[in-house]
Enzyme design. Structure first.
Site, PDB file in Angstrom:
ATOM      1  N   GLY A  44      -5.222   2.194   2.841  1.00  0.00           N
ATOM      2  CA  GLY A  44      -6.494   1.477   2.902  1.00  0.00           C
ATOM      3  C   GLY A  44      -7.478   2.147   1.968  1.00  0.00           C
ATOM      4  N   SER A  46      -9.957   5.157   1.753  1.00  0.00           N
ATOM      5  CA  SER A  46     -10.199   6.375   2.531  1.00  0.00           C
ATOM      6  C   SER A  46     -11.680   6.651   2.778  1.00  0.00           C
ATOM      7  CB  SER A  46      -9.541   7.575   1.853  1.00  0.00           C
ATOM      8  OG  SER A  46     -10.031   7.745   0.535  1.00  0.00           O
ATOM      9  N   CYS A  76      -0.395   7.191   2.201  1.00  0.00           N
ATOM     10  CA  CYS A  76      -1.357   6.889   1.139  1.00  0.00           C
ATOM     11  C   CYS A  76      -2.773   7.288   1.566  1.00  0.00           C
ATOM     12  CB  CYS A  76      -1.223   5.418   0.752  1.00  0.00           C
ATOM     13  SG  CYS A  76      -1.901   5.083  -0.865  1.00  0.00           S
ATOM     14  N   ARG A 103      -6.973  11.524  -5.536  1.00  0.00           N
ATOM     15  CA  ARG A 103      -6.932  10.084  -5.270  1.00  0.00           C
ATOM     16  C   ARG A 103      -6.584   9.322  -6.547  1.00  0.00           C
ATOM     17  NH1 ARG A 103     -12.422   8.226  -2.560  1.00  0.00           N
ATOM     18  NH2 ARG A 103     -11.291   6.238  -2.541  1.00  0.00           N
ATOM     19  N   HIS A 167       4.384   3.848   0.641  1.00  0.00           N
ATOM     20  CA  HIS A 167       4.207   2.912   1.765  1.00  0.00           C
ATOM     21  C   HIS A 167       5.543   2.418   2.302  1.00  0.00           C
ATOM     22  CE1 HIS A 167      -0.175   1.959   1.224  1.00  0.00           C
ATOM     23  NE2 HIS A 167       0.073   2.409   0.005  1.00  0.00           N
ATOM     24  N   GLU A 169       6.177   1.065   4.988  1.00  0.00           N
ATOM     25  CA  GLU A 169       6.007  -0.164   5.801  1.00  0.00           C
ATOM     26  C   GLU A 169       6.135  -1.427   4.955  1.00  0.00           C
ATOM     27  OE1 GLU A 169       3.720   1.744   4.695  1.00  0.00           O
ATOM     28  OE2 GLU A 169       1.945   0.596   4.130  1.00  0.00           O
TER      29      GLU A 169
HETATM   30  N1  GLN Z   1      -6.822   4.731  -3.422  1.00  0.00           N
HETATM   31  C1  GLN Z   1      -7.030   4.594  -2.014  1.00  0.00           C
HETATM   32  C2  GLN Z   1      -8.014   5.646  -1.517  1.00  0.00           C
HETATM   33  O1  GLN Z   1      -8.303   6.553  -2.233  1.00  0.00           O
HETATM   34  C3  GLN Z   1      -5.726   4.748  -1.266  1.00  0.00           C
HETATM   35  C4  GLN Z   1      -4.809   3.626  -1.657  1.00  0.00           C
HETATM   36  C5  GLN Z   1      -3.880   3.195  -0.561  1.00  0.00           C
HETATM   37  O2  GLN Z   1      -3.967   3.637   0.593  1.00  0.00           O
HETATM   38  N2  GLN Z   1      -2.995   2.292  -0.882  1.00  0.00           N
HETATM   39  O3  GLN Z   1      -8.518   5.552  -0.436  1.00  0.00           O
END
Ligand code: GLN
Length: 189
Positions: A44, A46, A76, A103, A167, A169
């Site tokens: 998601g 962050s 992630c 990130r 991921h 999932e």
């Molecule tokens: N780039 C997102 C972040 O820094 C993480 C990406 C992801 O969870 N798919 O929060």
């Protein structure tokens, strides 16, 4: 088994957990966290989720359960939130793993990609999906590296906490979820 359901791709994790035959519950509040025995923190955004976790009292609640040895797996964004340090950012985080993450480590051009990786806790390679993925750039002695993609560290574990940049999932391969459901961090495996 709980999945943090504040924002991001928690539905796919819930489906994966349920397809392994386990009960999957959405977790947004400390009360909901009390009802689960392990937790997945999904992908998601962050910075958004960190801020909302603070607002909902979830930072302290998750830290307290981690302190009691509850298994937690961050994929992630989840791995970013587990980190002690996030390069160039003071955004809220749980700080449960002695790692520094970068990130969006593959840059804006490489939004997402798929690649086979070896994960030390699985016997066969896994097809890993990376989406604006972070990497681990530094780690302390408590951390075991369980997966690399090329030279980059993309999977780690420490105590009862697991982090993956990718991921599982989003594919039909359920081996990572099965492994996490069975994981007993109090034994050496
Ligand atoms: N780039 C997102 C972040 O820094 C993480 C990406 C992801 O969870 N798919 O929060």
């Amino acid at each position: 088994m709980g999945v943090l359901a504040i924002q991001g791709d928690f539905e796919r994790h819930l489906e994966a957990v349920r397809s392994c035959g386990a009960e999957g519950r959405e977790v947004r509040t400390p009360q909901e966290l009390d009802r689960v025995d392990r937790l997945i923190i999904p992908g998601g955004e962050s910075s958004t989720v960190g801020m909302l976790m603070m607002r909902f009292g979830m930072m302290e609640a998750v830290r307290a359960r981690a302190g009691q040895g509850m298994p937690i797996w961050g994929t992630c964004m989840g791995m970013i939130l587990l980190a002690e340090s996030i390069e160039g950012s003071d955004q809220p985080r749980l700080g449960l793993m002695e790692i520094t993450v970068r990130r969006n480590a593959f840059g804006a051009q490489v939004h997402s990609f798929e690649s086979a990786v070896e994960v030390s806790i699985l016997s066969e390679p896994l097809n890993a999906v990376f989406i604006r993925a972070p990497i681990v750039v530094q780690w302390g002695p408590s951390v075991e590296v369980i997966c690399r993609w090329q030279d980059h560290v993309v999977g780690v574990r420490s105590g009862s906490v697991l982090g993956t940049s990718f991921h599982p999932e989003l594919t039909d391969d359920r081996r990572m979820h099965e492994w996490f459901l069975a994981w007993d961090p109090s034994s050496s495996g």
